[in-house]
Design an enzyme around this catalytic site. Structure first.
Site, PDB file in Angstrom:
ATOM      1  N   HIS A  59       2.469   3.527  -9.140  1.00  0.00           N
ATOM      2  CA  HIS A  59       2.256   2.087  -9.362  1.00  0.00           C
ATOM      3  C   HIS A  59       3.434   1.483 -10.126  1.00  0.00           C
ATOM      4  O   HIS A  59       3.850   0.360  -9.853  1.00  0.00           O
ATOM      5  CB  HIS A  59       0.952   1.847 -10.130  1.00  0.00           C
TER       6      HIS A  59
ATOM      7  N   GLU B 245       0.864 -13.122  12.283  1.00  0.00           N
ATOM      8  CA  GLU B 245       1.407 -11.964  13.004  1.00  0.00           C
ATOM      9  C   GLU B 245       1.324 -10.776  12.048  1.00  0.00           C
ATOM     10  O   GLU B 245       1.755 -10.871  10.897  1.00  0.00           O
ATOM     11  CB  GLU B 245       2.873 -12.205  13.377  1.00  0.00           C
TER      12      GLU B 245
ATOM     13  N   GLU C 111     -12.256  -4.895  -4.337  1.00  0.00           N
ATOM     14  CA  GLU C 111     -12.834  -3.565  -4.117  1.00  0.00           C
ATOM     15  C   GLU C 111     -12.142  -2.487  -4.962  1.00  0.00           C
ATOM     16  O   GLU C 111     -12.646  -1.372  -5.085  1.00  0.00           O
ATOM     17  CB  GLU C 111     -12.746  -3.177  -2.634  1.00  0.00           C
TER      18      GLU C 111
ATOM     19  N   ASP D 255       0.830  -1.211   0.000  1.00  0.00           N
ATOM     20  CA  ASP D 255       0.000   0.000   0.000  1.00  0.00           C
ATOM     21  C   ASP D 255       0.865   1.261   0.000  1.00  0.00           C
ATOM     22  O   ASP D 255       1.959   1.261   0.564  1.00  0.00           O
ATOM     23  CB  ASP D 255      -0.906  -0.031   1.242  1.00  0.00           C
ATOM     24  N   GLY D 256       0.366   2.292  -0.636  1.00  0.00           N
ATOM     25  CA  GLY D 256       1.033   3.591  -0.568  1.00  0.00           C
ATOM     26  C   GLY D 256       1.626   4.083  -1.872  1.00  0.00           C
ATOM     27  O   GLY D 256       2.336   5.097  -1.879  1.00  0.00           O
ATOM     28  N   ASN D 257       1.337   3.410  -2.975  1.00  0.00           N
ATOM     29  CA  ASN D 257       1.872   3.873  -4.270  1.00  0.00           C
ATOM     30  C   ASN D 257       1.364   5.275  -4.608  1.00  0.00           C
ATOM     31  O   ASN D 257       2.106   6.121  -5.108  1.00  0.00           O
ATOM     32  CB  ASN D 257       1.427   2.942  -5.413  1.00  0.00           C
TER      33      ASN D 257
ATOM     34  N   ARG E 235       1.894  -4.876   6.171  1.00  0.00           N
ATOM     35  CA  ARG E 235       1.220  -3.826   5.398  1.00  0.00           C
ATOM     36  C   ARG E 235       2.091  -2.572   5.446  1.00  0.00           C
ATOM     37  O   ARG E 235       2.490  -2.139   6.535  1.00  0.00           O
ATOM     38  CB  ARG E 235      -0.170  -3.508   5.937  1.00  0.00           C
TER      39      ARG E 235
ATOM     40  N   SER F 138      -7.403  -5.651  -5.358  1.00  0.00           N
ATOM     41  CA  SER F 138      -8.467  -6.235  -4.534  1.00  0.00           C
ATOM     42  C   SER F 138      -9.795  -6.210  -5.276  1.00  0.00           C
ATOM     43  O   SER F 138      -9.974  -5.443  -6.237  1.00  0.00           O
ATOM     44  CB  SER F 138      -8.596  -5.461  -3.216  1.00  0.00           C
TER      45      SER F 138
ATOM     46  N   ARG G  37       0.266   7.690  -2.577  1.00  0.00           N
ATOM     47  CA  ARG G  37       0.860   8.724  -1.726  1.00  0.00           C
ATOM     48  C   ARG G  37       2.314   8.979  -2.087  1.00  0.00           C
ATOM     49  O   ARG G  37       2.795  10.097  -2.044  1.00  0.00           O
ATOM     50  CB  ARG G  37       0.725   8.326  -0.248  1.00  0.00           C
ATOM     51  N   TRP G  38       3.019   7.910  -2.470  1.00  0.00           N
ATOM     52  CA  TRP G  38       4.428   8.063  -2.876  1.00  0.00           C
ATOM     53  C   TRP G  38       4.509   9.038  -4.058  1.00  0.00           C
ATOM     54  O   TRP G  38       5.353   9.934  -4.089  1.00  0.00           O
ATOM     55  CB  TRP G  38       4.979   6.690  -3.270  1.00  0.00           C
TER      56      TRP G  38
ATOM     57  N   LEU H 192      10.801 -20.845  -4.618  1.00  0.00           N
ATOM     58  CA  LEU H 192       9.905 -19.915  -3.920  1.00  0.00           C
ATOM     59  C   LEU H 192       8.552 -19.968  -4.618  1.00  0.00           C
ATOM     60  O   LEU H 192       8.490 -20.109  -5.837  1.00  0.00           O
ATOM     61  CB  LEU H 192      10.483 -18.483  -4.031  1.00  0.00           C
TER      62      LEU H 192
END
Ligand code: IPE
Ligand code: IPE
Ligand code: MG
Length: 241
Positions: free
Chosen positions: A29, A199, A59, A12-14, A180, A57, A16-17, A123
């Site tokens: 993005h 966690e 949403e 999250d935060g692309n 997050r 998401s 705002r960056w 992986l």
């Protein structure tokens, strides 16, 4: 150090960056995709076996059409540019989320990535795309209900394991840690069933700034947690009650 087997990240935060630099959300993005590449590399080097990334998401369709198109386009570019390299690095790519509403070209690319990398073992990179936790559970419920209606399963036999096995994450272990970025402290309908004992680590950095050091910070934080799973702490068990 106690390394989590499965790390899931809410990237999250692309926006705002980009905003802080006076740039468009799209450029945020784009920078976010570079952070994705770094996170995949770090996960492999740090001994993580499963890395789930929340990329879009169920949403996020509420966003302006241009931004939705940009995000779809970036996923395509990422798969086209990086698939060969991921395959060389022995990374298995998997997609979780509702595929039914995705456009044909995206679906074809996602399937190609899964098919090509099916036997890779270094992986597992799980991309949550058009993913919603509630939607995942609703689709699992529909699947089980239709099997019950056809007489293939007994409704009384439905238990936690049956539900887990009907989710998109069927044979993937639950996440041990959910990170997050961007300082927000919510799950935003990510792996809500699977997160039962995860966690949570909330990092202040914005996703495009997430680097190897951020990943190590999160792992260190994870290592300091006492996971009890409903039991009492191990030291108390050793002392007796
Ligand atoms: C990336 O960050 C998350 C995606 C949905 C791709 P955002 O686009 O949510 O960035 P902010 O929260 O607006 O800063
Ligand atoms: C969650 O981020 C979804 C992804 C990272 C793909 P959002 O930015 O969409 O979440 P909200 O809207 O702030 O809860
Ligand atoms: Mg956001």
């Amino acid at each position: 150090m106690n390394t989590p087997q499965h790390v899931a990240i809410i990237m999250d935060g692309n926006g705002r960056w980009a905003e802080r630099r006076g740039q468009t959300r799209t450029s945020g993005h784009r920078k976010g995709v570079e952070a994705v590449r770094g996170a995949v590399r770090s996960a492999g080097e740090l001994g993580v076996k499963y890395l789930t990334l929340f990329a879009f998401s169920s949403e996020n369709w509420r966003r302006p059409e241009d931004e939705v198109n940009d995000l779809m386009g970036l996923l395509k570019v990422f798969i086209r540019r990086d698939l060969a390299e991921l395959h060389r690095e022995n990374v298995r790519v998997r997609i979780i989320g509702d595929r039914q509403t995705l456009k044909h070209d995206i679906l074809a690319l996602l399937t190609e990535a899964e098919d090509l990398t099916r036997n890779n073992r270094a992986l597992e990179l799980i991309i949550a795309f058009n993913y919603g936790g509630r939607d995942d559970i609703a689709r699992a419920a529909r699947l089980l209900a239709s099997k019950a209606a056809r007489g293939e399963i007994d409704p009384a036999s439905i238990c936690e394991e049956t539900i887990s096995a009907a989710l998109d994450t069927a044979d993937i272990p639950d996440p041990d840690m959910i990170i997050r970025t961007s300082g927000e402290q919510r799950i935003s309908n990510f792996l809500i069933w699977q997160a039962a004992y995860a966690e949570f680590v909330f990092l202040p950095c914005l996703w495009p700034d997430f680097d190897r050091a951020s990943f190590e910070d999160a792992l260190r934080e994870f290592g300091s947690r006492d996971r009890r799973f409903g039991n009492v702490a191990e030291r108390d068990l050793a002392l007796g009650s």
